[in-house]
Design a protein around this motif. Structure first.
Motif, PDB file in Angstrom:
ATOM      1  N   ASP A  46      -2.818  -6.930 116.661  1.00  7.26           N
ATOM      2  CA  ASP A  46      -3.451  -7.598 117.795  1.00  7.26           C
ATOM      3  C   ASP A  46      -3.112  -6.765 119.040  1.00  7.26           C
ATOM      4  O   ASP A  46      -2.087  -7.000 119.688  1.00  7.26           O
ATOM      5  N   PRO A  47      -3.961  -5.770 119.345  1.00  4.97           N
ATOM      6  CA  PRO A  47      -3.635  -4.858 120.452  1.00  4.97           C
ATOM      7  C   PRO A  47      -3.352  -5.582 121.764  1.00  4.97           C
ATOM      8  O   PRO A  47      -2.427  -5.211 122.494  1.00  4.97           O
ATOM      9  N   LEU A  49      -2.160  -8.655 122.242  1.00  2.00           N
ATOM     10  CA  LEU A  49      -0.856  -9.320 122.166  1.00  2.00           C
ATOM     11  C   LEU A  49       0.264  -8.291 122.304  1.00  2.00           C
ATOM     12  O   LEU A  49       1.268  -8.533 122.980  1.00  2.00           O
ATOM     13  N   SER A  50       0.079  -7.127 121.677  1.00  3.96           N
ATOM     14  CA  SER A  50       1.096  -6.071 121.786  1.00  3.96           C
ATOM     15  C   SER A  50       1.261  -5.624 123.230  1.00  3.96           C
ATOM     16  O   SER A  50       2.383  -5.419 123.700  1.00  3.96           O
ATOM     17  N   LEU A  51       0.143  -5.473 123.935  1.00  2.00           N
ATOM     18  CA  LEU A  51       0.224  -5.047 125.338  1.00  2.00           C
ATOM     19  C   LEU A  51       0.861  -6.143 126.192  1.00  2.00           C
ATOM     20  O   LEU A  51       1.640  -5.857 127.112  1.00  2.00           O
ATOM     21  N   ALA A  52       0.564  -7.394 125.881  1.00  5.44           N
ATOM     22  CA  ALA A  52       1.168  -8.511 126.622  1.00  5.44           C
ATOM     23  C   ALA A  52       2.672  -8.531 126.401  1.00  5.44           C
ATOM     24  O   ALA A  52       3.459  -8.680 127.345  1.00  5.44           O
ATOM     25  N   ARG A  53       3.087  -8.373 125.136  1.00  4.96           N
ATOM     26  CA  ARG A  53       4.522  -8.354 124.826  1.00  4.96           C
ATOM     27  C   ARG A  53       5.217  -7.196 125.549  1.00  4.96           C
ATOM     28  O   ARG A  53       6.311  -7.345 126.079  1.00  4.96           O
ATOM     29  N   ALA A  54       4.533  -6.036 125.564  1.00  5.72           N
ATOM     30  CA  ALA A  54       5.093  -4.875 126.259  1.00  5.72           C
ATOM     31  C   ALA A  54       5.281  -5.209 127.741  1.00  5.72           C
ATOM     32  O   ALA A  54       6.338  -4.952 128.325  1.00  5.72           O
ATOM     33  N   GLU A  85      -7.676  -9.613 127.737  1.00  4.41           N
ATOM     34  CA  GLU A  85      -7.072 -10.582 126.835  1.00  4.41           C
ATOM     35  C   GLU A  85      -5.545 -10.574 126.985  1.00  4.41           C
ATOM     36  O   GLU A  85      -4.898 -11.625 126.931  1.00  4.41           O
ATOM     37  N   ALA A  86      -4.992  -9.362 127.173  1.00  3.58           N
ATOM     38  CA  ALA A  86      -3.536  -9.241 127.320  1.00  3.58           C
ATOM     39  C   ALA A  86      -3.052  -9.994 128.550  1.00  3.58           C
ATOM     40  O   ALA A  86      -1.991 -10.627 128.533  1.00  3.58           O
ATOM     41  N   ALA A 107       3.726  -7.687 134.312  1.00  4.35           N
ATOM     42  CA  ALA A 107       2.293  -7.408 134.344  1.00  4.35           C
ATOM     43  C   ALA A 107       1.903  -6.663 133.075  1.00  4.35           C
ATOM     44  O   ALA A 107       2.758  -6.081 132.396  1.00  4.35           O
ATOM     45  N   VAL A 108       0.635  -6.678 132.756  1.00  7.14           N
ATOM     46  CA  VAL A 108       0.131  -5.903 131.626  1.00  7.14           C
ATOM     47  C   VAL A 108       0.325  -4.422 131.968  1.00  7.14           C
ATOM     48  O   VAL A 108       0.083  -4.008 133.108  1.00  7.14           O
TER      49      VAL A 108
END
Ligand SMILES: [Zn+2]
Length: 325
Positions: A46-47, A49-54, A85-86, A107-108
């Protein structure tokens, strides 16, 4: 990287335990933004979600790696959607009461793109593909050509083809005024020789996934290259790599993941994402003896500045000229 790893909808890190159980691991807190200079974002489950987590872990910059022979140029069209989405994911995840997100504004991450044909896929490099790649390099979000190079470990393409395609893409990078991101595996002598013959790109050379010793790192540093360190820096067996890291001037060091591969300790055995770069950054602080809060902040700031200076660059003259061609 197993099928059964759940897609955790939170900002925590999870460690695999016995009998299919998972436990949370406390993450190092980054008071200064960290960069992941090498993530295969489109390979994340889930790209967004990964960017949000980052973003939640203060990863401020991600270089997304695109290989057109693997996945076409999907990232170019999908990225705006992932980022949007992130932003939603990040808001949702950090507003949940049990999420421990530190006080600084999250932030994203800013995402830039590196595009190039991996040495594994050199056999699929055609003149038509090169034209397509050249056209995509004109996109202002592109800040490097890569990953390109030689892989003599797997030899998935014949070595002479790998060398030829490596040369072609070094020339392409120089034409576009962009830096190169190198993948070299058991091929450092040939890689160095080819770059010396072609000339190291003026815009810069990034040696991705460096995992060798001080003797090897010396000539790359002397040639002006940036040395990117990933999860291996945290692996027990890699004392020689930690020793090598101490020999690299601080203004030439970069942090990366190679997500979804190379998950750093203590999370090995789970899928890697761009957020995992904080573990490597944390390890690098320890390796370089940056253990006071001030020393740590200044090293992290330097590492971040290195990444932005090399990869968050303004469009090149060539890109401006070819943008709407
Ligand atoms: Zn990679």
């Amino acid at each position: 990287m197993s099928e059964e790893e759940p897609l955790f909808e939170d900002v925590k890190f999870h460690q695999k335990r016995k009998h299919g159980k998972w436990s949370e691991v406390e993450a190092p807190v980054m008071d200064v933004p960290v960069a992941d200079t090498h993530a295969h974002v489109q390979m994340m489950r889930d790209p967004a979600l990964s960017l949000a987590r980052a973003g939640a872990h203060n990863v401020g910059f991600v270089e997304a790696i695109v290989d057109p022979t693997d996945d076409g140029f999907t990232t170019f069209s999908a990225l705006p959607g992932w980022l949007m989405e992130a932003a939603g994911d990040l808001r949702r995840l950090t507003s949940e009461p049990d999420q421990e997100v530190h006080d600084c504004v999250v932030a994203v991450p800013r995402v830039r793109i590196a595009a190039g044909v991996h040495p594994h896929n050199a056999k699929d490099y055609t003149p038509a593909l090169e034209d397509d790649l050249r056209a995509h390099l004109a996109d202002r979000r592109v800040s490097a050509v890569g990953e390109i190079g030689l892989d003599y470990h797997y030899d998935l393409s014949p070595r002479d083809v790998q060398q030829e395609v490596f040369r072609a893409q070094i020339r392409l990078a120089k034409e576009a005024g962009l830096p190169v991101c190198l993948h070299l595996r058991e091929a450092h002598d040939d890689g160095f020789a080819i770059l010396s013959e072609e000339g190291f790109p003026e815009a810069g050379t990034l040696l991705h996934c460096f995992n060798l010793d001080g003797a090897e790192v010396a000539r790359w540093v002397e040639a002006g290259c940036f040395i990117a360190l990933g999860g291996q820096l945290t692996y027990k067996k890699f004392d020689a790599l930690r020793e090598a890291a101490r020999l690299v001037p601080r203004d030439r060091l970069l942090t990366e993941t190679d997500a979804p591969y190379m998950t750093p300790e203590p999370l090995r055995g789970t899928l890697c994402g761009p957020e995992h770069v904080i573990w490597t950054a944390d390890a690098l602080c320890a390796v370089l003896g940056a253990d006071t809060p001030e020393g740590r902040a200044s090293l992290l700031a330097q590492l971040y500045e290195n990444a932005l200076g090399l990869l968050d660059r303004a469009p090149t003259a060539w890109q401006r000229e070819h943008a709407h061609a």
